[in-house]
Design an enzyme around this catalytic site. Sequence first.
Site, short mmCIF file in Angstrom:
data_model
loop_
_atom_site.label_atom_id
_atom_site.label_comp_id
_atom_site.label_asym_id
_atom_site.label_seq_id
_atom_site.Cartn_x
_atom_site.Cartn_y
_atom_site.Cartn_z
N ASN A 11 -46.58 -66.73 18.30
CA ASN A 11 -45.61 -65.86 17.32
C ASN A 11 -44.14 -65.65 17.97
O ASN A 11 -44.19 -65.06 18.77
CB ASN A 11 -46.20 -64.68 16.74
CG ASN A 11 -45.19 -63.99 16.11
OD1 ASN A 11 -44.27 -64.33 15.57
ND2 ASN A 11 -45.68 -62.45 15.85
N TRP A 12 -43.28 -66.63 17.57
CA TRP A 12 -42.09 -66.92 18.13
C TRP A 12 -41.24 -65.59 17.81
O TRP A 12 -40.09 -65.57 18.27
CB TRP A 12 -41.41 -68.13 17.85
CG TRP A 12 -41.91 -69.21 18.87
CD1 TRP A 12 -43.09 -69.05 19.75
CD2 TRP A 12 -41.59 -70.59 18.73
NE1 TRP A 12 -43.31 -70.48 20.16
CE2 TRP A 12 -42.41 -71.26 19.58
CE3 TRP A 12 -40.78 -71.35 18.22
CZ2 TRP A 12 -42.33 -72.59 19.84
CZ3 TRP A 12 -40.60 -72.58 18.32
CH2 TRP A 12 -41.22 -73.30 18.98
N LYS A 13 -41.33 -64.97 16.68
CA LYS A 13 -40.56 -63.88 16.23
C LYS A 13 -39.30 -64.51 15.88
O LYS A 13 -39.11 -65.62 15.62
CB LYS A 13 -40.69 -62.72 17.19
CG LYS A 13 -42.15 -62.25 17.36
CD LYS A 13 -42.26 -60.81 18.21
CE LYS A 13 -43.75 -60.78 18.50
NZ LYS A 13 -43.82 -59.55 19.06
N HIS A 97 -47.59 -58.56 10.19
CA HIS A 97 -47.37 -58.31 11.56
C HIS A 97 -46.84 -56.80 11.47
O HIS A 97 -46.15 -56.43 10.64
CB HIS A 97 -46.29 -59.11 12.03
CG HIS A 97 -46.29 -59.15 13.66
ND1 HIS A 97 -45.52 -58.04 13.90
CD2 HIS A 97 -46.92 -59.64 14.52
CE1 HIS A 97 -45.75 -57.97 15.46
NE2 HIS A 97 -46.49 -59.15 15.76
N GLU A 99 -44.45 -55.33 13.23
CA GLU A 99 -43.13 -55.22 13.18
C GLU A 99 -42.59 -55.42 11.61
O GLU A 99 -41.82 -54.50 11.34
CB GLU A 99 -42.56 -56.47 13.75
CG GLU A 99 -42.74 -56.10 15.52
CD GLU A 99 -42.70 -57.24 16.44
OE1 GLU A 99 -42.31 -58.40 15.83
OE2 GLU A 99 -43.06 -57.26 17.46
N GLU A 169 -54.26 -56.21 16.69
CA GLU A 169 -52.96 -56.18 17.56
C GLU A 169 -52.71 -54.59 17.64
O GLU A 169 -51.81 -54.27 16.79
CB GLU A 169 -51.88 -56.95 17.04
CG GLU A 169 -51.87 -58.40 16.90
CD GLU A 169 -50.64 -59.05 17.04
OE1 GLU A 169 -50.46 -59.88 17.96
OE2 GLU A 169 -49.88 -59.02 16.10
N GLY A 175 -45.73 -56.42 23.29
CA GLY A 175 -44.24 -56.59 23.74
C GLY A 175 -44.09 -55.35 24.80
O GLY A 175 -43.22 -55.15 25.38
N SER A 214 -49.64 -58.53 24.36
CA SER A 214 -49.24 -58.48 25.94
C SER A 214 -50.23 -59.76 26.53
O SER A 214 -50.82 -59.61 27.53
CB SER A 214 -49.25 -57.48 26.82
OG SER A 214 -48.11 -56.58 26.18
N GLY A 235 -47.14 -63.33 21.72
CA GLY A 235 -45.70 -63.35 21.33
C GLY A 235 -44.95 -63.74 22.59
O GLY A 235 -44.86 -65.07 22.63
N GLY A 236 -44.51 -62.91 23.42
CA GLY A 236 -43.72 -63.28 24.38
C GLY A 236 -43.98 -64.56 25.16
O GLY A 236 -43.26 -65.44 25.35
P1 PGA Z 1 -46.49 -59.83 22.56
O1 PGA Z 1 -46.60 -59.99 21.11
O2 PGA Z 1 -47.44 -61.11 22.98
O3 PGA Z 1 -45.30 -60.03 23.09
O4 PGA Z 1 -47.26 -58.57 22.94
C1 PGA Z 1 -47.82 -60.09 20.08
C2 PGA Z 1 -47.43 -60.12 18.97
O5 PGA Z 1 -46.77 -59.53 18.49
O6 PGA Z 1 -48.21 -61.03 18.08
#
Ligand code: PGA
Length: 254
Positions: A11-13, A97, A99, A169, A175, A214, A235-236
Site C-alpha cells: 500500500n503506497w498511500k 483502510h 486512514e 491492521e 506506521g 509496520s 505500507g512503508g
Molecule cells: P505500515 O502501513 O506498513 O507503514 O505500518 C501499513 C498500512 O497502513 O497498510
Amino acid sequence: MSTRRPLIAGNWKMHKTVAEAESFIQQLLPLVYAAEAVDLAICPPFTALAAMVDSARGSRVQVFAQNMHQAQAGAFTGEISAPMLTEIDVDGVILGHSERRELCGESDRGIALKLAAALDAGLEPILCVGESEAERERGETERKLRHQVQEGLAKVETERLGEVAIAYEPIWAIGTGTVAEPEQAQEAAVFIRALVASRSPEQAGRVRILYGGSVTPENAASLLALADIDGALVGGASLDARAFAAIVAAAAPA
Ligand code: PGA
C-alpha cells in the site's frame, strides 16, 4: 499448513509519481520473478494505476487501487468508480483502510456498499479492520473487530465471502514501527476467521487474512509463519523494491 495462497500487497498511500512508480516496478519485477507460490499486488495512487498495469502486464504482479466509490457513476466530485478501475485492468482494491476511516470519515455501512460493488465488478477487495491503542487497552479489540467484519461483509453473498481478503491492521501498529506480537496477530486472525465461519465454515477456510502494521523484511517471516495469517498489507516497507521483494520471499512456503 493451510492451502491458502499467501498474498502480499504493498500500500503506497500518497507516495510515488508515475516516474517513481515506473522505476520501482522495473526494479521489482526481476526480484519477484521466482516467487511463484505467492500472490503479490502493488497499490499505487490512482494517477499511477494505468502505468503500473501496463508495466506489470504479463508478470505476476497485480495492481490494486487504494479506494473506490460504491456508485457506478454520478455526481461525486473527486471519486473513482469500480468500472473506471476495471476498464484499465486494475485487479483489486483496498477498502476501509484506517486512514480513510479516520481522515475521510468512512463508515462500516459505506464500506459494505463498496465491498459489494467491488465484487460485482470483478475486483478483489481487501477489507481493512483493526482496533486503536485505546480500544485494545480497554479490552475492546474483539468488539471492534466483530463490528467491522460483520458490518463490512454484510452485503457480500455467503458463497462469495472467500473472495474477500481481510487485513487485520491494528491502528497502533500502522506506521509506528511497533509491530503486533505474533500471538496478538494470530489471536485476531483466529477471531476474524471465526466471524466468517459463523456465516460459512467453508468460506472461512478460504478467506485470506493478512496482517498489516509496520511489517518489515526483518519481522515478516515470523508473522507469515502463523497458521491463520495468509499474507501482509505492507505500507512503508513496500516503497522500496528490495524490501518489498524480501517480504514476498518470506511468504513463500519453505
Ligand atoms: P505500515 O502501513 O506498513 O507503514 O505500518 C501499513 C498500512 O497502513 O497498510
